[in-house]
Design an enzyme around this catalytic site. Sequence first.
Site, mmCIF file in Angstrom:
data_model
loop_
_atom_site.group_PDB
_atom_site.id
_atom_site.type_symbol
_atom_site.label_atom_id
_atom_site.label_comp_id
_atom_site.label_asym_id
_atom_site.label_seq_id
_atom_site.Cartn_x
_atom_site.Cartn_y
_atom_site.Cartn_z
ATOM 1 N NE ARG A 36 -4.270 -1.631 1.739
ATOM 2 C CZ ARG A 36 -5.218 -2.003 2.580
ATOM 3 N NH1 ARG A 36 -5.112 -1.718 3.870
ATOM 4 N NH2 ARG A 36 -6.264 -2.657 2.150
ATOM 5 C CE LYS B 276 -20.726 -13.885 5.317
ATOM 6 N NZ LYS B 276 -21.338 -13.030 6.260
ATOM 7 N N GLY C 199 -10.056 -7.613 -1.883
ATOM 8 C CA GLY C 199 -8.841 -7.760 -1.093
ATOM 9 C C GLY C 199 -8.285 -9.172 -1.098
ATOM 10 N N GLY D 253 -13.010 -2.710 -0.463
ATOM 11 C CA GLY D 253 -14.347 -2.148 -0.243
ATOM 12 C C GLY D 253 -14.735 -1.161 -1.333
HETATM 13 P P1 ADP Z 1 -12.640 -10.702 -1.897
HETATM 14 O O1 ADP Z 1 -11.946 -10.100 -0.690
HETATM 15 O O2 ADP Z 1 -11.679 -11.016 -3.003
HETATM 16 O O3 ADP Z 1 -13.812 -9.876 -2.339
HETATM 17 P P2 ADP Z 1 -14.261 -12.405 -0.222
HETATM 18 O O4 ADP Z 1 -13.892 -11.590 0.958
HETATM 19 O O5 ADP Z 1 -15.655 -12.326 -0.696
HETATM 20 O O6 ADP Z 1 -13.245 -12.118 -1.435
HETATM 21 O O7 ADP Z 1 -14.037 -13.951 0.093
HETATM 22 C C1 ADP Z 1 -12.790 -14.476 0.386
HETATM 23 C C2 ADP Z 1 -12.911 -15.696 1.258
HETATM 24 O O8 ADP Z 1 -13.819 -16.631 0.712
HETATM 25 C C3 ADP Z 1 -11.587 -16.410 1.396
HETATM 26 O O9 ADP Z 1 -11.125 -16.265 2.714
HETATM 27 C C4 ADP Z 1 -11.914 -17.863 1.051
HETATM 28 O O10 ADP Z 1 -11.335 -18.800 1.939
HETATM 29 C C5 ADP Z 1 -13.432 -17.906 1.183
HETATM 30 N N1 ADP Z 1 -14.015 -18.985 0.382
HETATM 31 C C6 ADP Z 1 -13.864 -19.216 -0.939
HETATM 32 N N2 ADP Z 1 -14.502 -20.330 -1.303
HETATM 33 C C7 ADP Z 1 -15.084 -20.843 -0.188
HETATM 34 C C8 ADP Z 1 -15.876 -22.005 0.086
HETATM 35 N N3 ADP Z 1 -16.186 -22.874 -0.892
HETATM 36 N N4 ADP Z 1 -16.278 -22.191 1.345
HETATM 37 C C9 ADP Z 1 -15.956 -21.314 2.313
HETATM 38 N N5 ADP Z 1 -15.220 -20.219 2.134
HETATM 39 C C10 ADP Z 1 -14.777 -19.972 0.898
HETATM 40 MG MG MG Z 2 -12.457 -10.090 1.412
#
Ligand code: ADP
Ligand code: MG
Length: 398
Positions: free
Chosen positions: A36, A201, A354, A378
Amino acid sequence: MQIRGIEDLEVTGKVVFVRVDFNIPLEQGQITDDGRIRASIRTIENLRGRGARIVLLAHLGRPEGSADTKFSLAPVAIRLGEILKCDVALASDVCGASAQATISGLTNGSVAMLENVRFDPRETSKDRSERAELANCWAGMGDLFVSDGFGVVHRAQASVTELAQALPSAAGLLVHGEVTVFNKVLNSPERPYVVILGGSKVSDKLKVIENLIQSVDRLMVGGGMCFTFLAAQGKSVGSSLLEVEQIDNVKAILATAKKQGVDIVLPVDVVVADKFAPDANTDVVSVDHIPDGWMGLDIGPQSITEFVAKISDAKTIIWNGPMGVFEMPAFATGTKSLALAITKVGAMTVVGGGDSAAAIRLFGIADSQFSHVSTGGGASLEFLEGKKLPGITVLEDN
Ligand code: ADP
Ligand code: MG
């Protein structure tokens, strides 16, 4: 809508406040990842080269509105000095006597920092007039404002929004680059336009899906959220991550996709585990036969093949969210394979989120292999949701 850039500012000899996102991870006082800090170096060097007197504003952690040495920017100032190869003075307060003295001591091309802006409760106050009071305190000590902390532009905070209104302001090179990329992919994407969503989620990304479904050609869903999609299609998902209360929303999304002619691509097979652990017993099963008591933690090999095929002709790819629990090697293959496949497509490729950016780094894939890797988790999500970001709106020319 155009946003103002730093080339529009006359900076020589001027005191220029630069809001940066230096909220780096610290372990026992040591910086574990200075990405960063490095992300804003181009902006700082540009302003230095033009003879500005630079005052950096940044936050670190969540100090709850009072000075707390645990969240001091001291290690950041030291690292920044090493990268810039110059002294970086750090004021011991946010807008008091030390800040004033530090700013007075600046010469053309020199760089200083003020202490963690969140040591002052007005920085994050819900009351706009309190934020404006802090911004005016800074404005009284300087001439110009540059916004270069993309990780905070979705926040209405004194050093992000009110200061931009109190002084002549512009976007730094980092923020300008981010905004240009997101505006391009969201407003005039070259087609086929493919979005790959994953992560944990559906509820975190519902607004992103609802916004993008209006414009994409293909939406591919992996990660934990795919199980709510599979459940909406009537499949049983064992102990996989499932948001029962989102099933109706997902059904509505599937119906909209059908109406709009959007191709929704879901996994056909998954890697299942008997517990959420790196050493779990694992198996690969069809999404029609996820056994009770087992959880899907990655997309399977057949799904990887199909997902890769579905991006091969894309001209624009947005990827947000890992395909599986990439932090555990046993469930990282889907994310890694897809990340590598994205780098091989001759498309505009944008990575937001992230954890997705962290996954790329973990796999040792250089950021330069993608058109753009966003520095703001975010903020990039809010862009993808189609929202107006307060820290960007204040930089727009009317
Ligand atoms: P980003 O930060 O890239 O937007 P998210 O915060 O939405 O991504 O999600 C990241 C998390 O999702 C990771 O910590 C990963 O372990 C979890 N994840 C991915 N696939 C699964 C799964 N099938 N079951 C549970 N957790 C998952
Ligand atoms: Mg995330």
